[in-house]
Structure formats: structure tokens, C-alpha cells
Write a protein that holds these residues in place. Structure first.
Motif, PDB file in Angstrom:
ATOM      1  N   TRP A  54      23.943  43.237  45.853  1.00 14.63           N
ATOM      2  CA  TRP A  54      25.137  43.161  46.716  1.00 14.63           C
ATOM      3  C   TRP A  54      26.421  42.994  45.904  1.00 14.63           C
ATOM      4  O   TRP A  54      27.353  43.791  46.064  1.00 14.63           O
ATOM      5  CB  TRP A  54      24.998  42.058  47.763  1.00 14.63           C
ATOM      6  CG  TRP A  54      23.964  42.405  48.781  1.00 14.63           C
ATOM      7  CD1 TRP A  54      22.725  41.848  48.926  1.00 14.63           C
ATOM      8  CD2 TRP A  54      24.056  43.415  49.786  1.00 14.63           C
ATOM      9  NE1 TRP A  54      22.050  42.461  49.947  1.00 14.63           N
ATOM     10  CE2 TRP A  54      22.842  43.420  50.502  1.00 14.63           C
ATOM     11  CE3 TRP A  54      25.039  44.332  50.144  1.00 14.63           C
ATOM     12  CZ2 TRP A  54      22.587  44.285  51.551  1.00 14.63           C
ATOM     13  CZ3 TRP A  54      24.793  45.199  51.195  1.00 14.63           C
ATOM     14  CH2 TRP A  54      23.582  45.172  51.885  1.00 14.63           C
ATOM     15  N   TRP A  58      29.399  46.021  45.472  1.00 13.34           N
ATOM     16  CA  TRP A  58      30.790  45.880  45.901  1.00 13.34           C
ATOM     17  C   TRP A  58      31.749  45.785  44.723  1.00 13.34           C
ATOM     18  O   TRP A  58      32.825  46.390  44.740  1.00 13.34           O
ATOM     19  CB  TRP A  58      30.944  44.688  46.851  1.00 13.34           C
ATOM     20  CG  TRP A  58      30.209  44.950  48.125  1.00 13.34           C
ATOM     21  CD1 TRP A  58      29.097  44.319  48.575  1.00 13.34           C
ATOM     22  CD2 TRP A  58      30.494  45.969  49.097  1.00 13.34           C
ATOM     23  NE1 TRP A  58      28.680  44.866  49.767  1.00 13.34           N
ATOM     24  CE2 TRP A  58      29.515  45.873  50.112  1.00 13.34           C
ATOM     25  CE3 TRP A  58      31.476  46.944  49.217  1.00 13.34           C
ATOM     26  CZ2 TRP A  58      29.500  46.710  51.218  1.00 13.34           C
ATOM     27  CZ3 TRP A  58      31.458  47.786  50.318  1.00 13.34           C
ATOM     28  CH2 TRP A  58      30.485  47.663  51.305  1.00 13.34           C
ATOM     29  N   TRP A  59      31.365  45.019  43.703  1.00 17.15           N
ATOM     30  CA  TRP A  59      32.218  44.942  42.527  1.00 17.15           C
ATOM     31  C   TRP A  59      32.227  46.297  41.826  1.00 17.15           C
ATOM     32  O   TRP A  59      33.261  46.746  41.321  1.00 17.15           O
ATOM     33  CB  TRP A  59      31.718  43.852  41.599  1.00 17.15           C
ATOM     34  CG  TRP A  59      32.649  43.464  40.488  1.00 17.15           C
ATOM     35  CD1 TRP A  59      33.839  44.028  40.150  1.00 17.15           C
ATOM     36  CD2 TRP A  59      32.440  42.412  39.556  1.00 17.15           C
ATOM     37  NE1 TRP A  59      34.387  43.402  39.064  1.00 17.15           N
ATOM     38  CE2 TRP A  59      33.547  42.393  38.681  1.00 17.15           C
ATOM     39  CE3 TRP A  59      31.437  41.482  39.367  1.00 17.15           C
ATOM     40  CZ2 TRP A  59      33.666  41.494  37.631  1.00 17.15           C
ATOM     41  CZ3 TRP A  59      31.563  40.580  38.327  1.00 17.15           C
ATOM     42  CH2 TRP A  59      32.652  40.579  37.481  1.00 17.15           C
ATOM     43  N   LEU A  61      32.037  49.196  43.204  1.00 18.99           N
ATOM     44  CA  LEU A  61      32.964  50.037  43.948  1.00 18.99           C
ATOM     45  C   LEU A  61      34.406  49.745  43.525  1.00 18.99           C
ATOM     46  O   LEU A  61      35.212  50.666  43.340  1.00 18.99           O
ATOM     47  CB  LEU A  61      32.780  49.798  45.448  1.00 18.99           C
ATOM     48  CG  LEU A  61      33.279  50.845  46.407  1.00 18.99           C
ATOM     49  CD1 LEU A  61      32.641  52.189  46.139  1.00 18.99           C
ATOM     50  CD2 LEU A  61      33.004  50.420  47.831  1.00 18.99           C
TER      51      LEU A  61
END
Length: 101
Positions: A54, A58-59, A61
């Protein structure tokens, strides 16, 4: 709208670009180190419940978009877009000023 820069301005812009690239590589290095640590912690503490992907996703991205902006790959994030937007705003201001005179 072509802007003619003197040598000092060109140096400043090049220095700013190098600082942005350096910031990207710092972000990328942090991403790799921290997510490697998170992977190890996840596998050592709860290997049956994987959660490390997770923050990785996100990081990652965020790092991707940071790289796209720094290396001016997406036209909406690059200098051309900024210059067009500045010209558009300046033209609107000039039009509004002329309208009220």
C-alpha cells in the motif's frame, strides 16, 4: 511567446532545474530505502498479511508524477504549459484593463 533570456537568467533556470532533479533523486532514494525497510518489517512481523504494497503503491505514484514533472514528460506539467498559462493570464489582465479605461 518567445522569451529571450540573458546568461544570468539561463544560469538561474539551469540551476533550478538541477535542484529539481536532485530533489527527485532524493525522493526516489528515500522511496527505495523506506519501502525496503517496510517490506522487511512486514515479512518479519506478519508474513501472512501483506500490507507493504500500500505505501509502496501510493508513494510510488507520487514519485512517478514527481519524475514526470521534473523531466517534463507530461506537457501539462512542463514549462510550455506554464508559459502558455502566464501569457493567457497576462492577456486577460490586459483585456480587462483596456475594457475599463
Amino acid at each position: 511567446m518567445e522569451i529571450n533570456y540573458n546568461e544570468e537568467d539561463k544560469y538561474y533556470l539551469a540551476k533550478k532545474k538541477v535542484e529539481n532533479i536532485k530533489g527527485f533523486y532524493g525522493n526516489l532514494a528515500s522511496f527505495i530505502v523506506v519501502n525496503t525497510v517496510l517490506l522487511v518489517v512486514n515479512l518479519l512481523t506478519s508474513p501472512d498479511h501483506l500490507w507493504f504494497y500500500w505505501p509502496l503503491m501510493w508513494w510510488g505514484l507520487g514519485v512517478l508524477f514527481h519524475g514526470l514533472k521534473v523531466f517534463e514528460i507530461l506537457p501539462t506539467l512542463g514549462k510550455d504549459w506554464e508559459e502558455r498559462k502566464i501569457k493567457e493570464i497576462m492577456d486577460k489582465e490586459k483585456e480587462n484593463k483596456n475594457k475599463w479605461q
